[in-house]
Design a protein around this motif. Structure first.
Motif: not given
Ligand code: ADP
Length: 323
Positions: A234-243
Motif C-alpha cells: 500500500y505504501f509503495a502504491e500510494h507513494e507514502k512519505r513516512i520519513g
C-alpha cells in the motif's frame, strides 16, 4: 490399572515436552500405565500408540517442540473419523486421553468427551486464544523470542534510520502482537480485533519521524486484514512519505521453536500433574489452565464455545507509551 494415553495436537508450542513428561511421570506415580500417541489425532486414527515409562520422557524438559510429534487431522473433524478414534482407543484398552494443544485441539477433545470418552485437555498454544487460561503453555517463550527479535531490529533500525513492519504470529488473536509491542516499545501495534488501516500506520511512522525518533517499529499481527506485506505494498502504491526507509520482517515459525522459558516449563509441569490429579479424582471433560495465577480446571463444553477475550485496555496503553 488404568491405561492412560497422551497426545500433542495442532500447532506445536515450546513447553509441550515438559507437559508430556509431567503427565507420564505423574501418571506412573499414580499407578497408571502410560502411553503416548504419535502425531496428534492423525496418529490416533492410525493407532500409533507407544508405551511410555519414566525414562522415555527423560532429557526433554528443556527441548522445544514435541517428542510425540504433532499434526492436523481433517478426518478427526468428521463424526466417522472420531468413531475410528474411539475404536483405536478401545482396541488398546485406553481408558482416558490427555490432549495437549490449542483451541482446535480442545474442540476435538470436547467432541470425544461428548462421546462419553474420558478426556482431559491441557492448554498449549502460542496464540493464547484459549478460553479457560490466562496464559497457555508456549506463550511466554514465543513472546520472549518475538521480543528478542524486536530488540535486534531496533538496533539496526536506529543505526540506519529505518522503519520496520514486524509481523508476529497468533492467528486471529492479537495477544502476542500486543504484548510484544508493549514490552518492546513499538510505535504502533495492529491487531485483528481492532482494524488499523495502512494510512494510520503511515501516520504513526511519519509522526515518529517528526518527533525526532531515529527509528520506528510497527508490530502487525498475522491475522490482520492488512498484514505487513499488504501494508508495505500500500505504501509503495500510494507513494507514502513516512520519513524513513521501510523494511518488512515476518518472524513466522521462528517464534514457535526454541528453548521453553522457566515460566513455560513450570506451567507445563504443574498442568501435567493437575491433569493426572483430575483422573485420580475420577474427574474428566475439563481443560487444565491458569486462572488468577492458579492451576484450574474449566469444563470443555465452556472452552469449546468461547474465545479468550483480549483486554483492549492494553491497546490504549501501547498508544500512550508510544509518544
Ligand atoms: P490448535 O490446537 O493449535 O488450535 P488446530 O486448530 O489446527 O490447532 O486443530 C488441531 C486439530 O484438532 C485439527 O486438525 C482437528 O483434527 C482437530 N479439531 C479442530 N477443530 C475441531 C472440531 N471442531 N471438532 C473436532 N476436531 C477438531
Amino acid at each position: 490399572m488404568k491405561r492412560v494415553a497422551v497426545l500433542t495436537s495442532g500447532g506445536d508450542a515450546p513447553g509441550m515436552n515438559a507437559a508430556i513428561r509431567a503427565v507420564v511421570r505423574a501418571g506412573i506415580g499414580a499407578g497408571f500405565e502410560m502411553f503416548g500417541v504419535k502425531r496428534g489425532y492423525a496418529g490416533l486414527l492410525e493407532g500409533a500408540f507407544l508405551r511410555l515409562d519414566p525414562r522415555s520422557v527423560g532429557g526433554i524438559i528443556h527441548a522445544g517442540g514435541t517428542m510425540l510429534g504433532s499434526a492436523r487431522s481433517p478426518e478427526f473433524e468428521t463424526s466417522a473419523g472420531r468413531h475410528v478414534a474411539l475404536t483405536r482407543l478401545e482396541e488398546k484398552k485406553i481408558e482416558a486421553l490427555v490432549v495437549i494443544g490449542g483451541s482446535g485441539s480442545q474442540r476435538g477433545a470436547h467432541e470425544l468427551a461428548r462421546l462419553d470418552f474420558p478426556v482431559i485437555g491441557i492448554a498449549s498454544t502460542i496464540d493464547n486464544d484459549l478460553y479457560g487460561t490466562e496464559m497457555a503453555i508456549g506463550v511466554d517463550t514465543a513472546l520472549n523470542i518475538a521480543l528478542e527479535a524486536m530488540d535486534r531490529l531496533r538496533t539496526t533500525a536506529s543505526s540506519m534510520e529505518r522503519a520496520f513492519l514486524v509481523e508476529v504470529m497468533g492467528r486471529d488473536c492479537g495477544y502476542l502482537a500486543l504484548m510484544t509491542g508493549i514490552a518492546g516499545g513499538a510505535e504502533i501495534v495492529a491487531i485483528p480485533e481492532v482494524e488499523t488501516t495502512p494510512e494510520e500506520i503511515a501516520r504513526a511512522f511519519a509522526d515518529a519521524n517528526q518527533r525526532g525518533k531515529l527509528h520506528a517499529l510497527a508490530i502487525v499481527a498475522e491475522g490482520c486484514r492488512y498484514n505487513a506485506q499488504k501494508i508495505a505494498n500500500y505504501f509503495a502504491e500510494h507513494e507514502k512519505r513516512i520519513g524513513f526507509e521501510l523494511r518488512v520482517t515476518i518472524l513466522g515459525h521462528v517464534q514457535r521453536g526454541g528453548v521453553p522459558t522457566a515460566f513455560d516449563r513450570l506451567l507445563a509441569t504443574r498442568s501435567g500433574v493437575a491433569a493426572i490429579d483430575q483422573l485420580v479424582q475420577g474427574k474428566h471433560g475439563v481443560l487444565i489452565g491458569l486462572r488468577h495465577g492458579e492451576i484450574a480446571a474449566t469444563p470443555l463444553d465452556q472452552v469449546a464455545g468461547m474465545k479468550n477475550p483480549l483486554d483492549l485496555q492494553f491497546l490504549e496503553l501501547a498508544r500512550v507509551l508510544a509518544q
